[in-house]
Design an enzyme around this catalytic site. Sequence first.
Site, PDB file in Angstrom:
ATOM      1  CB  SER A 204       1.380  -5.677  -0.542  1.00  0.00           C
ATOM      2  OG  SER A 204       1.069  -4.956   0.581  1.00  0.00           O
ATOM      3  CG  ASP A 486       6.234   0.019  -0.331  1.00  0.00           C
ATOM      4  OD1 ASP A 486       5.345   0.870   0.191  1.00  0.00           O
ATOM      5  OD2 ASP A 486       6.341  -1.036  -0.628  1.00  0.00           O
TER       6      ASP A 486
END
Length: 562
Positions: A204, A486
Amino acid sequence: MYLLNIPFKHRQAIKNRFQTQMLKNMSIPLGQIYADDATQKSYTIFKRLEVLHESRSIDLTTLYPEHNISVPIDYFHNESMYEPHSNGTFPLRYWFDASYYQDGGPVIVLQSGETDGTGRLPFLQKGILHLLAQATNGIGVVLEHRYYGTSFPTPDLSTENLRFLTTEQALADMAYFAQNVVFEGLEDKDLTAPETAYFGYGGSYAGSFVAFLRVQYPDVYYELLGTISSSGVPEAIWDFWRYYEPVREYGPPDCISTHTKLINVVDNILLNNTAYTAQLKDAFGLSDVTYDDDFAQVLSYPIGGWQGRNWDPAINDPSFFEYCDNITSPEPLPHNFTNPSNTTIHTLLSASGYSNQTFTLSTPLHNFITYIQRTFVLPVLASNTSTLTASYTTHNTTFYAQDSLAQTWRAWPYQYCTEYGFLQTGSGVPRDRLPLVSRLLSLEYNSLICALAFNITAPPDTARVNRYGGFGIAYDRLAFVDGEEDPWRGAGVHSVLAPGRESTVQRPFVLIEGAVHHWDENGVFANETREGVPPRSVREVQAMEVAWVKAWLEEWRKERGR
């Protein structure tokens, strides 16, 4: 990385349902502490006895003691933005596991990113960090990010004292660590770069961070031998309305169609037929929520569970599909709070322009109301510790004025207010489609925290981040691994806006089918594996990552005649 649309005061109460996270205490194998032979100089390590795993939960900080390295507060005395400059240092926290270490092995550093580093300790036991350390006879490290956990350079988190919280300062920390660390029990060995090969991994925000590290400090981390960026977000974007688009593309079509209509019902009243606003709020049991945008935000929460999906049932967030099951149920769900009448449901549908769809939308709206009440209204009322207004407002100047070290929520907002953006809006969604969150969730609303907490009223300086390469960032021995589904994919190298590229061993570029947010990072013990856990796509990518790192390590050794 966090969803931004949840008020920070309330986020802690619901994060287990709407935010990807690792548990601090997990079931782990029984540990045996033993003194190794002379090769390790009687270094005490923990031997995993995975065959004895008995679902016994213990605090991983007892297995992996914390350590600190003293690092500079300010690396850039020529930059005016850091004035007044500091010559001081602060303790940067880290943890390590040398169970697999053999002479000549690398150091693999997992950057913990925008959270307390203790939440990353499971990766020392299972997951990609453990796999890489085991495969390379290396040392696994979890390194905390400045201004998170206990790694504070300043006595408080006032806006002035947050000036040292920038990407470039934090990158310098990680480079300094590699060049100066001395591991307890291994003091007789030079395990610093460039004498020792270093790898970096992050997921991330931390994924983009280690990508920037590879570009900015190539001579440290090849020697920083290479880095793997998982679900990295290298392109800083002020209005990140695309965050929810993967939910639209990959979510159950009936759920997405129903949900977007329900959000449109809400928007049409709040924006175009305000005479029914009070009736709308009352139907949801949220009449005490003063601001319309705060109310609209609560109704947008359920869709946020998408990011928390994971292949491991132990950490998977099932809330997205629970919500979908609710609003697509053919039968009205029973109420245990207020039960809006059919007349109220029909009135609201008519007021929002859906009078011709009362037959198809009455039950979904009824069940939407029920879900919001059960999930967000009743828990607050039952707690007797807060009010709905206090729990769900973003317009709270008193709360934002707090800036002691206890106010740990301030760090990441400061970063996105100054450098990253990533505001997940509904207002930015093109008019040719219905948004998945309310259009009242605008840049102005989502940036209230910037103004109220930090007195920042201008957009962030995204150029300070995008100078590292943005969508086009690339470097030898820099790998990118992303999840197909995602929601953060739109800010990464697999975005539809990013240039295409081929995957090679030197520059891996892999998209995990069906995956969400850094699914390659976590793992299970060998005796916990079963069909689909981990899924084949994750197992294959983790095997690829091990192969890349081993190939890079062999290349490094040949260059040095080792």
